[in-house]
Design an enzyme around this catalytic site. Structure first.
Site, PDB file in Angstrom:
ATOM      1  N   LYS A  35      26.423  59.719  50.475  1.00 21.47           N
ATOM      2  CA  LYS A  35      25.867  58.704  49.579  1.00 21.47           C
ATOM      3  C   LYS A  35      24.352  58.796  49.500  1.00 21.47           C
ATOM      4  O   LYS A  35      23.767  58.610  48.438  1.00 21.47           O
ATOM      5  CB  LYS A  35      26.279  57.297  50.034  1.00 21.47           C
ATOM      6  CG  LYS A  35      27.735  56.963  49.731  1.00 21.47           C
ATOM      7  CD  LYS A  35      28.000  55.480  49.924  1.00 21.47           C
ATOM      8  CE  LYS A  35      29.463  55.139  49.640  1.00 21.47           C
ATOM      9  NZ  LYS A  35      29.778  53.738  49.956  1.00 21.47           N
ATOM     10  N   LYS A  94      38.378  63.802  44.829  1.00 19.49           N
ATOM     11  CA  LYS A  94      39.205  62.629  45.085  1.00 19.49           C
ATOM     12  C   LYS A  94      39.203  61.691  43.883  1.00 19.49           C
ATOM     13  O   LYS A  94      38.204  61.589  43.183  1.00 19.49           O
ATOM     14  CB  LYS A  94      38.618  61.873  46.281  1.00 19.49           C
ATOM     15  CG  LYS A  94      39.624  61.523  47.341  1.00 19.49           C
ATOM     16  CD  LYS A  94      38.977  60.712  48.446  1.00 19.49           C
ATOM     17  CE  LYS A  94      38.576  59.342  47.968  1.00 19.49           C
ATOM     18  NZ  LYS A  94      38.328  58.390  49.037  1.00 19.49           N
ATOM     19  N   LYS A 108      36.329  55.789  41.289  1.00 16.42           N
ATOM     20  CA  LYS A 108      35.674  55.191  40.133  1.00 16.42           C
ATOM     21  C   LYS A 108      34.331  55.836  39.868  1.00 16.42           C
ATOM     22  O   LYS A 108      33.918  56.011  38.734  1.00 16.42           O
ATOM     23  CB  LYS A 108      35.465  53.694  40.369  1.00 16.42           C
ATOM     24  CG  LYS A 108      36.586  52.847  39.864  1.00 16.42           C
ATOM     25  CD  LYS A 108      36.110  51.432  39.660  1.00 16.42           C
ATOM     26  CE  LYS A 108      35.272  51.309  38.393  1.00 16.42           C
ATOM     27  NZ  LYS A 108      34.674  49.988  38.238  1.00 16.42           N
TER      28      LYS A 108
END
Ligand code: TRP
Length: 329
Positions: free
Chosen positions: A112, A192, A195
């Site tokens: 991230k 994967k 969203k």
């Protein structure tokens, strides 16, 4: 006394079928055997750049989604994390028994932070807050997707270090990773389902029929029709979704027949896709209907208040014990 199960989910808009099959379906099933505490983790959401106007509606909406998926507020405790600020207090205290080195090794943090210009200390501390979520309720089981196993490992280390320093208090929480813990994107089976990858990479639990049909139809497959061929990632993903959905709504025999056709090299992927589409719709339509009913009944705020009150009474007990052990107040 029954075991306590805890899990949390970020209020990132809406659930996709990866969340549902990988986690939330297990959450619902566990209600039969444990005291379950389920939480929409809005403090965690502050680690991503989220519009303050959107956060409250998104949290509320996620709570509705969970109820529609079978989280039953009569049996489980359902609430928003920020309604119980003890999560943050415990997080600070646990942060003081967490090693900087361990946090630096978290792969989710590395991933991230790599894509962000501003990397907050909150993002770094994210797994400590997660440990606090779990330990506050002294939960022993945590149903999560596979990507959370490393965070759970850290939660156990934190529990151990606290117990070692201040005396036995926290059980070491174990992950409960169900089937379907990792579903790939239909548009790119190399990543994967999520969203954040974009609209075409996930199928929403609340998505309408036609949109689901479109996404399933355009799923990546391969040239096909070769007997004994190895299954490509895209076809494997379609079969996996079919398997997961069929185990919810029956239809295992049809799945077996399609698999045999694949082995024989006679399977037309358009037929496989139709079956996948039908199976998904069979799972999501009743959920969508329940959600509409719950929304119309306007009950979610009361349910969250009530859940928070129950959560807080457990949380206060733990915090008071923790403060006592560490010498605060
Ligand atoms: N980090 C989890 C995720 O991204 C969400 C989460 C926060 C969580 N706190 C938790 C999961 C506690 C399990 C237990 O999916």
């Amino acid at each position: 006394m029954r075991n306590t199960v805890f899990s949390g989910i970020q209020p990132t808009g809406t659930l996709h079928i990866g969340n549902y099959f990988g986690a939330v379906r297990q959450w619902a099933a566990l209600q039969a055997e444990a005291q379950c505490v389920y939480c929409v983790v809005d403090y965690h959401a502050l680690t991503i750049d989220i519009d303050p106007q959107m956060l409250r509606p998104a949290s509320r909406s996620m709570a509705l989604d969970l109820m529609a998926c079978g989280i039953d507020p009569e049996r489980s405790i359902l609430f928003l994390q920020s309604m119980v600020p003890e999560h943050v207090e415990l997080s600070w205290i646990l942060g003081c028994v967490t090693s900087f080195g361990d946090l630096s090794r978290m792969t989710q943090f590395k991933d991230k932070s790599a894509s962000q210009e501003f990397v907050s200390a909150g993002l770094f501390m994210y797994p400590v807050l997660q440990a606090a979520d779990i330990l506050l309720y002294r939960a022993s089981g945590v149903p999560v997707g596979e990507d959370q196993v490393q965070h759970l490992e850290l939660s156990r280390r934190i529990a151990r270090r606290f117990n070692g320093r201040y005396g036995e208090l926290f059980p070491e929480p174990e992950p409960i990773v169900g089937r379907g813990a990792r579903i790939m994107s239909l548009a790119n089976p190399g990543i994967k389902m999520s969203k954040s990858a974009g609209e075409q990479h996930y199928i929403g639990v609340m998505e309408d029929r036609e949109s689901i049909r479109g996404k399933v139809r355009s799923a990546v497959t391969d040239m096909g029709l070769t007997p004994g061929a190895e299954m490509s990632e895209g076809v494997r993903t379609l079969f996996e979704i079919l398997d997961l959905a069929a185990s919810d709504g029956g239809g295992e025999d049809d799945v077996r027949a399609l698999k045999e056709e694949f082995e024989a090299g006679t399977l037309m992927y358009s037929r496989l896709k139709d079956a996948v589409f039908e199976a998904i719709v069979k799972v999501v339509e009743p959920i969508q209907q329940r959600r509409a009913e719950l929304e119309a009944a306007n009950v979610v705020d009361d349910i969250l208040e009530e859940g928070a009150a129950r959560a807080r009474s457990i949380a206060r007990e733990t915090i008071s014990e923790v403060r006592d052990r560490v010498g605060l107040g």
